[in-house]
Design a protein around this motif. Structure first.
Motif, PDB file in Angstrom:
ATOM      1  N   ARG A 165       0.828  -1.212   0.000  1.00 41.62           N
ATOM      2  CA  ARG A 165       0.000   0.000   0.000  1.00 41.62           C
ATOM      3  C   ARG A 165       0.860   1.258   0.000  1.00 41.62           C
ATOM      4  O   ARG A 165       0.603   2.206  -0.752  1.00 41.62           O
ATOM      5  N   HIS A 210       2.028   6.806  -6.867  1.00 41.46           N
ATOM      6  CA  HIS A 210       0.966   7.678  -7.384  1.00 41.46           C
ATOM      7  C   HIS A 210       1.291   9.145  -7.116  1.00 41.46           C
ATOM      8  O   HIS A 210       1.078  10.008  -7.979  1.00 41.46           O
ATOM      9  N   LYS A 211       1.819   9.444  -5.912  1.00 42.06           N
ATOM     10  CA  LYS A 211       2.184  10.827  -5.598  1.00 42.06           C
ATOM     11  C   LYS A 211       3.310  11.319  -6.503  1.00 42.06           C
ATOM     12  O   LYS A 211       3.323  12.480  -6.926  1.00 42.06           O
ATOM     13  N   GLU A 248       1.131   4.155  -2.915  1.00 36.25           N
ATOM     14  CA  GLU A 248       0.816   5.555  -2.624  1.00 36.25           C
ATOM     15  C   GLU A 248       1.952   6.482  -3.030  1.00 36.25           C
ATOM     16  O   GLU A 248       1.726   7.548  -3.627  1.00 36.25           O
TER      17      GLU A 248
END
Length: 678
Positions: free
Chosen positions: A209, A216-217, A213
């Protein structure tokens, strides 16, 4: 040497029920603890022809002077009682699964307002999450260095946190974004706790996870043309992946297991354990132990016996350590895993599994892996055990031979009946007769046994110079052996009460630091107490002469003698231990004596000053205004403190008839009342 036939129980007096037994030596010290399905069958085999016993078992039965037993209802109860007795009595002939080092863990102090990440060794504490164990402390620091880029949690001590909170500036880690700097309010307590909880989730195995994240950032920042932030996120993602690689997945089904393997020769065995949590190897431990064989070996052989002993001792201790921890329902935090993979099942495998299940609080499976990934991992652990045993043999061969030669050399030079397997040494430390302290160090089999070290504050030292050392040696000798005499006089009561057995038996050789006067003083005390089975010598520093009580001339051992080297190491260790204690005691006295000279400064305010500033050196650098910030200290007293420390005060405050300072210097009502009272 005791004869086993002298303490053999009468025929038919030993019960056939399951139970736990213990052998004790002539001094009442428990030297071996064991369990059996049938006490009669097991104990009878100890008193057969001793020439047919395993060498270590033969040595045990000829050292013992008594055997006792306790009958229990089930074999699970026998397991628990055996573990409790081994822990209580620390028997010398039981196999002891102890690390040659303390394995560190990564601790997260969730019980604090601002949780801290740190390297930790020691018993588990309530409210703290633990991850590990790790083989080396540097492995934890390396993991923290990688992960604090992504999870900038606090790693500083309480003192550092408080200091930076007071000065209003973060530490270096705060400036380089490896800490969120909660000390200066950069993040709130709740925000910092969320960072720490994410860190714990990552180490608990929920890694994908966080990687998604960050990715994606990073992509979003690049699309917004914020390339500087995208580069930082790219580096964070790289650090996260490197940390994930260090915990490679070995079992794809999220297995929670410990994999145990043994490698042995005729005398010793190496044990290796891999801790697998969430399918990842989270830690590794290793032991080297002496093999001990029961007269009637278990059906599975010596390896099955080693497995049974290991599981009982290791998981019993782990359950005690982990019992106070706050696992928060996390399976990875439980010290007893769901599955234990071993190379061979012992006779009492079902009882062991039931006992482990009780420790864990849920079902534990004990089995031998037969195929697949678990079988392959067990073979890897076995290869590690073989390598550890080989390295140990190469490393210890020279050391063992040298220690044996040293003990034999001492025995020959002093004409002792047997080699001095336990040596105790006393040293005195003082400065011109003040702050007199003594140390007692213990060497067993030529190696230091630091758990038995003791230091003493000397009460009777008086006089001058040499007579101080003589009186101090006599006092320490009396205090050390008085307990031994008491225990010897009432061995039954001693055993029943379960008191500390650290000094329940005497040393083979008692060494004092000094010449003829010191050794004669020690010998006189032993004679007074009726102790006749301890050899006493003195080792003089100047020419390394060995003095024997009542002899006009010293014994001179060759300069290249292994025995002399060992005695020097024992003496030097006693000197080091005494100096360390003496320095701590002297520094406390000197700190107190400097402030004792200040008029009107009582014990409580002296303690408040030292606590507030941390040391006298920092107190000397303080101003009158800073000192008056301590509750109960006024300007006049602050000036007197600085003058006592040798600091010149430019304009010392005047004091009126009631002890208050002039009106231009602010003084609290409490200060005025206190001075008026004085």
């Amino acid at each position: 040497m005791p004869d086993p036939s002298t303490y053999r129980p009468p025929p038919g007096s030993i019960p056939v029920e399951p139970g736990v037994y213990r052998f004790s030596d002539p001094h009442g010290r428990v030297i071996y603890v064991g369990k059996a399905k049938s006490l009669r069958s097991r104990l009878t085999s100890y008193f057969a022809d001793i020439s047919g016993l395993h060498p270590r078992t033969r040595q045990m039965v000829t050292t013992a002077a008594k055997v006792e037993w306790t009958v229990v209802n089930t074999e699970v109860e026998a397991l628990q009682l055996e573990y409790n007795w081994i822990k209580e009595y620390d028997p010398r002939f039981n196999v002891r699964y102890r690390d040659d080092k303390s394995y560190p863990v990564l601790a997260v102090t969730l019980n604090e307002e601002y949780p801290r990440l740190s390297v930790y060794r020691g018993p588990r504490r309530k409210g703290v999450r633990y991850f590990g164990p790790y083989s080396h402390a540097w492995a934890i620091r390396e993991t923290l260095d990688l992960l604090t880029r992504v999870f900038p949690a606090r790693t500083c001590s309480g003192g550092v946190f408080k200091r930076h909170n007071q000065i209003g500036r973060p530490c270096l880690l705060g400036y380089i974004d490896k800490c969120s700097a909660p000390c200066v309010g950069r993040v709130s307590a709740d925000e910092h706790r969320r960072i720490v909880e994410d860190f714990c989730d990552f180490l608990s195995g929920r890694t994908d996870r966080f990687a998604r994240e960050l990715e994606h950032k990073m992509i979003a920042a690049a699309e917004e043309l914020d390339f500087e932030r995208a580069a930082r996120l790219r580096d964070d993602l790289s650090a996260l992946r490197r940390a994930m690689e260090k915990q490679a997945v070995v079992l794809g089904d999220g297995t929670d297991a410990d994999v145990v393997a043994f490698a042995d020769d005729e005398l010793e065995a190496a044990v290796q354990v891999f801790h697998v949590r969430g399918g990842r190897v989270r830690g590794q431990r290793g032991w080297i132990v002496e093999k001990a064989s029961e007269p009637d070996e278990l059906e599975g052989g010596v390896e099955a016996q080693l497995v049974a002993q290991f599981l009982t001792q290791f998981y019993g201790e782990q359950a005690e350590l982990g019992g106070a921890s706050d696992s928060g329902g996390d399976e990875a935090a439980n010290p007893v895993p769901r599955e234990v993979l071993v190379p061979r099942l012992p006779d009492d495998a079902d009882e062991l599994a039931e006992w482990l299940s009780g420790l864990r609080g849920s079902r534990v499976v004990l089995r031998v892996p037969q195929r697949g990934d678990k079988k392959a991992l067990a073979e890897t652990v076995h290869r590690n055990a073989k390598e550890a045993l080989q390295q140990h043999k190469l490393k210890r061969a020279g050391d063992f031979n040298a220690r044996s030669a040293a003990l034999q050399s001492i025995q020959d030079a002093l004409g002792l009946a047997e080699a001095p397997l336990r040596i105790e040494c006393v040293d005195i430390s003082h400065v011109q007769g003040t702050d007199v302290v003594a140390s007692l160090v213990v060497f067993e089999d030529g190696l230091p046994r630091k758990s038995d070290y003791r230091h003493y504050g000397i009460k009777e030292a008086a006089g001058d110079g040499r007579s101080d050392d003589v009186a101090s040696i006599a006092e320490v000798t009396r205090r050390r052996f008085w307990r031994h005499v008491q225990d010897r006089a009432q061995p039954e009561d001693f055993s029943a009460e379960g008191k500390s057995r650290k000094f329940a038996y005497p040393p083979n050789l008692f060494v004092v630091d000094g010449g003829a006067p010191q050794v004669n003083a020690a010998a006189a005390v032993l004679t007074e107490l009726g102790v006749t089975d301890v050899a006493v010598i003195g080792l003089a520093k100047r020419l390394e002469e060995i003095w024997v009580p009542g002899e006009p001339d010293p014994v001179i051992m060759p300069r290249n003698s292994e025995g002399l080297y060992l005695l020097q190491r024992v003496r030097d260790e006693a000197h080091r231990f005494a100096i360390t204690y003496h320095r701590s005691k002297r520094s406390k006295r000197m700190t107190a004596s400097v402030l004792d000279a200040v008029p009107g400064l009582g014990e409580h305010r002296r303690k408040a000053l030292v606590t507030h500033f941390g040391s006298v050196a920092r107190l000397k650098k303080a101003s009158v205004e800073e000192i008056t910030s301590v509750p109960g200290i006024g300007p006049a007293t602050a000036a007197a403190v600085l003058e006592a420390l040798g600091v010149t005060v430019a304009d010392p405050p005047a004091v009126d008839s009631v002890g208050s300072a002039p009106s231009e210097i602010p003084v609290s009502d409490d200060d005025i009342a206190q001075r008026a009272a004085r």
